[in-house]
Scaffold this motif. Sequence first.
Motif, mmCIF file in Angstrom:
data_model
loop_
_atom_site.group_PDB
_atom_site.id
_atom_site.type_symbol
_atom_site.label_atom_id
_atom_site.label_comp_id
_atom_site.label_asym_id
_atom_site.label_seq_id
_atom_site.Cartn_x
_atom_site.Cartn_y
_atom_site.Cartn_z
ATOM 1 N N ILE A 237 0.874 -1.166 0.000
ATOM 2 C CA ILE A 237 0.000 0.000 0.000
ATOM 3 C C ILE A 237 0.917 1.223 0.000
ATOM 4 O O ILE A 237 1.746 1.391 0.896
ATOM 5 C CB ILE A 237 -0.910 0.011 1.243
ATOM 6 C CG1 ILE A 237 -1.719 -1.282 1.355
ATOM 7 C CG2 ILE A 237 -1.795 1.241 1.261
ATOM 8 C CD1 ILE A 237 -2.861 -1.422 0.407
ATOM 9 N N ALA A 238 0.759 2.086 -0.980
ATOM 10 C CA ALA A 238 1.707 3.178 -1.209
ATOM 11 C C ALA A 238 1.697 4.256 -0.136
ATOM 12 O O ALA A 238 2.744 4.780 0.241
ATOM 13 C CB ALA A 238 1.446 3.816 -2.577
ATOM 14 N N ASP A 239 0.509 4.624 0.362
ATOM 15 C CA ASP A 239 0.422 5.744 1.299
ATOM 16 C C ASP A 239 -0.910 5.678 2.036
ATOM 17 O O ASP A 239 -1.698 4.746 1.842
ATOM 18 C CB ASP A 239 0.594 7.081 0.569
ATOM 19 C CG ASP A 239 -0.387 7.277 -0.581
ATOM 20 O OD1 ASP A 239 -1.475 6.660 -0.580
ATOM 21 O OD2 ASP A 239 -0.064 8.057 -1.495
ATOM 22 N N PRO B 264 1.909 -2.227 14.153
ATOM 23 C CA PRO B 264 2.459 -1.326 15.161
ATOM 24 C C PRO B 264 1.712 0.005 15.200
ATOM 25 O O PRO B 264 0.901 0.305 14.319
ATOM 26 C CB PRO B 264 3.907 -1.133 14.704
ATOM 27 C CG PRO B 264 3.855 -1.340 13.226
ATOM 28 C CD PRO B 264 2.808 -2.408 13.013
ATOM 29 N N LEU B 265 2.015 0.804 16.197
ATOM 30 C CA LEU B 265 1.469 2.152 16.275
ATOM 31 C C LEU B 265 1.773 2.886 14.977
ATOM 32 O O LEU B 265 2.889 2.790 14.458
ATOM 33 C CB LEU B 265 2.088 2.912 17.445
ATOM 34 C CG LEU B 265 1.730 2.424 18.840
ATOM 35 C CD1 LEU B 265 2.586 3.143 19.871
ATOM 36 C CD2 LEU B 265 0.265 2.618 19.122
ATOM 37 N N GLY B 266 0.786 3.584 14.451
ATOM 38 C CA GLY B 266 0.990 4.356 13.230
ATOM 39 C C GLY B 266 1.013 3.550 11.951
ATOM 40 O O GLY B 266 1.333 4.077 10.887
ATOM 41 N N ALA B 267 0.645 2.284 12.017
ATOM 42 C CA ALA B 267 0.695 1.433 10.820
ATOM 43 C C ALA B 267 -0.398 1.767 9.807
ATOM 44 O O ALA B 267 -0.216 1.575 8.615
ATOM 45 C CB ALA B 267 0.592 -0.046 11.206
ATOM 46 N N GLY B 268 -1.551 2.236 10.285
ATOM 47 C CA GLY B 268 -2.654 2.544 9.386
ATOM 48 C C GLY B 268 -3.926 1.781 9.694
ATOM 49 O O GLY B 268 -4.848 1.744 8.884
ATOM 50 N N LYS B 269 -4.007 1.179 10.881
ATOM 51 C CA LYS B 269 -5.195 0.411 11.246
ATOM 52 C C LYS B 269 -6.448 1.287 11.265
ATOM 53 O O LYS B 269 -7.474 0.921 10.702
ATOM 54 C CB LYS B 269 -4.988 -0.267 12.609
ATOM 55 C CG LYS B 269 -3.849 -1.276 12.635
ATOM 56 C CD LYS B 269 -3.630 -1.903 14.005
ATOM 57 C CE LYS B 269 -3.223 -0.917 15.065
ATOM 58 N NZ LYS B 269 -1.880 -0.338 14.889
ATOM 59 N N GLU C 40 2.416 -3.908 8.071
ATOM 60 C CA GLU C 40 3.810 -3.742 8.478
ATOM 61 C C GLU C 40 4.370 -2.438 7.928
ATOM 62 O O GLU C 40 4.061 -2.063 6.794
ATOM 63 C CB GLU C 40 4.655 -4.901 7.963
ATOM 64 C CG GLU C 40 4.230 -6.240 8.514
ATOM 65 C CD GLU C 40 5.011 -7.377 7.905
ATOM 66 O OE1 GLU C 40 6.217 -7.472 8.180
ATOM 67 O OE2 GLU C 40 4.415 -8.129 7.126
ATOM 68 N N ARG C 41 5.177 -1.784 8.730
ATOM 69 C CA ARG C 41 5.839 -0.533 8.343
ATOM 70 C C ARG C 41 7.321 -0.802 8.111
ATOM 71 O O ARG C 41 7.950 -1.475 8.909
ATOM 72 C CB ARG C 41 5.721 0.500 9.456
ATOM 73 C CG ARG C 41 4.323 1.005 9.670
ATOM 74 C CD ARG C 41 4.323 2.130 10.632
ATOM 75 N NE ARG C 41 5.031 3.272 10.043
ATOM 76 C CZ ARG C 41 5.121 4.454 10.608
ATOM 77 N NH1 ARG C 41 4.573 4.664 11.776
ATOM 78 N NH2 ARG C 41 5.760 5.433 10.021
ATOM 79 N N PRO C 42 7.892 -0.213 7.082
ATOM 80 C CA PRO C 42 9.305 -0.441 6.803
ATOM 81 C C PRO C 42 10.252 0.259 7.767
ATOM 82 O O PRO C 42 11.399 -0.139 7.896
ATOM 83 C CB PRO C 42 9.484 0.106 5.385
ATOM 84 C CG PRO C 42 8.413 1.119 5.236
ATOM 85 C CD PRO C 42 7.262 0.602 6.060
ATOM 86 N N ASP D 85 4.043 9.129 6.114
ATOM 87 C CA ASP D 85 3.166 8.579 5.076
ATOM 88 C C ASP D 85 4.042 7.798 4.105
ATOM 89 O O ASP D 85 4.483 8.310 3.091
ATOM 90 C CB ASP D 85 2.421 9.709 4.364
ATOM 91 C CG ASP D 85 1.210 9.190 3.610
ATOM 92 O OD1 ASP D 85 0.847 8.012 3.801
ATOM 93 O OD2 ASP D 85 0.625 9.953 2.834
ATOM 94 N N GLU D 86 4.302 6.576 4.459
ATOM 95 C CA GLU D 86 5.213 5.727 3.708
ATOM 96 C C GLU D 86 4.508 4.442 3.301
ATOM 97 O O GLU D 86 3.446 4.122 3.830
ATOM 98 C CB GLU D 86 6.427 5.407 4.575
ATOM 99 C CG GLU D 86 6.026 4.691 5.859
ATOM 100 C CD GLU D 86 7.138 4.613 6.892
ATOM 101 O OE1 GLU D 86 8.245 5.092 6.629
ATOM 102 O OE2 GLU D 86 6.889 4.057 7.955
#
Length: 165
Positions: free
Chosen positions: A5-7, A33-38, A123-125, A142-143
């Motif tokens: 997912i791009a952003d 994790p926190l800030g992942a986009g849930k 998952e966040r990189p 926003d990654e």
Amino acid sequence: MHSRIADSEAMHQFGVHLAARLRTGDLVVLTGPLGAGKTTLTRGLGEGLQVRGAVTSPTFVLARTHPSTIGGPSLVHVDAYRLANAMELDDLDIDFAHSIVVVEWGRGMLDGITDSWLDIEIERPTGASTAHADADVDLDADEPRTVTVTAHGPRWSPTAWPQVP
């Protein structure tokens, strides 16, 4: 199914797209994790389901019910982060059978609730999963994210799995 997912806008649109495949009684478990986009994904679900009220993180109230504006099922958004076990989740008296329920941080707490559910891991990189309050990690970055959807039970045959647009 794994998708990139791009952003945050794409995460929101993934939620809108997923909403079209959900029906009364469906359960979606969000992990990341926190800030992942849930919550961003859940906002997209709310838009797609056309529910009333702003979809925000229910961290402090534990659960929010958003009634449908079009006669469909309500969206129940649960944050299980502060719950110790499945009994505390059960104490919230959620109407799983007549709603679409999204549970953030609920992995492992929902055994026996239903025979079918979607497990969505984000998952966040940047490694936000290791972030602490004093860490210098931008939780709002926003990654791109990697989203893994695992379908459980007879409701989600391989052809019914949601695909990222």
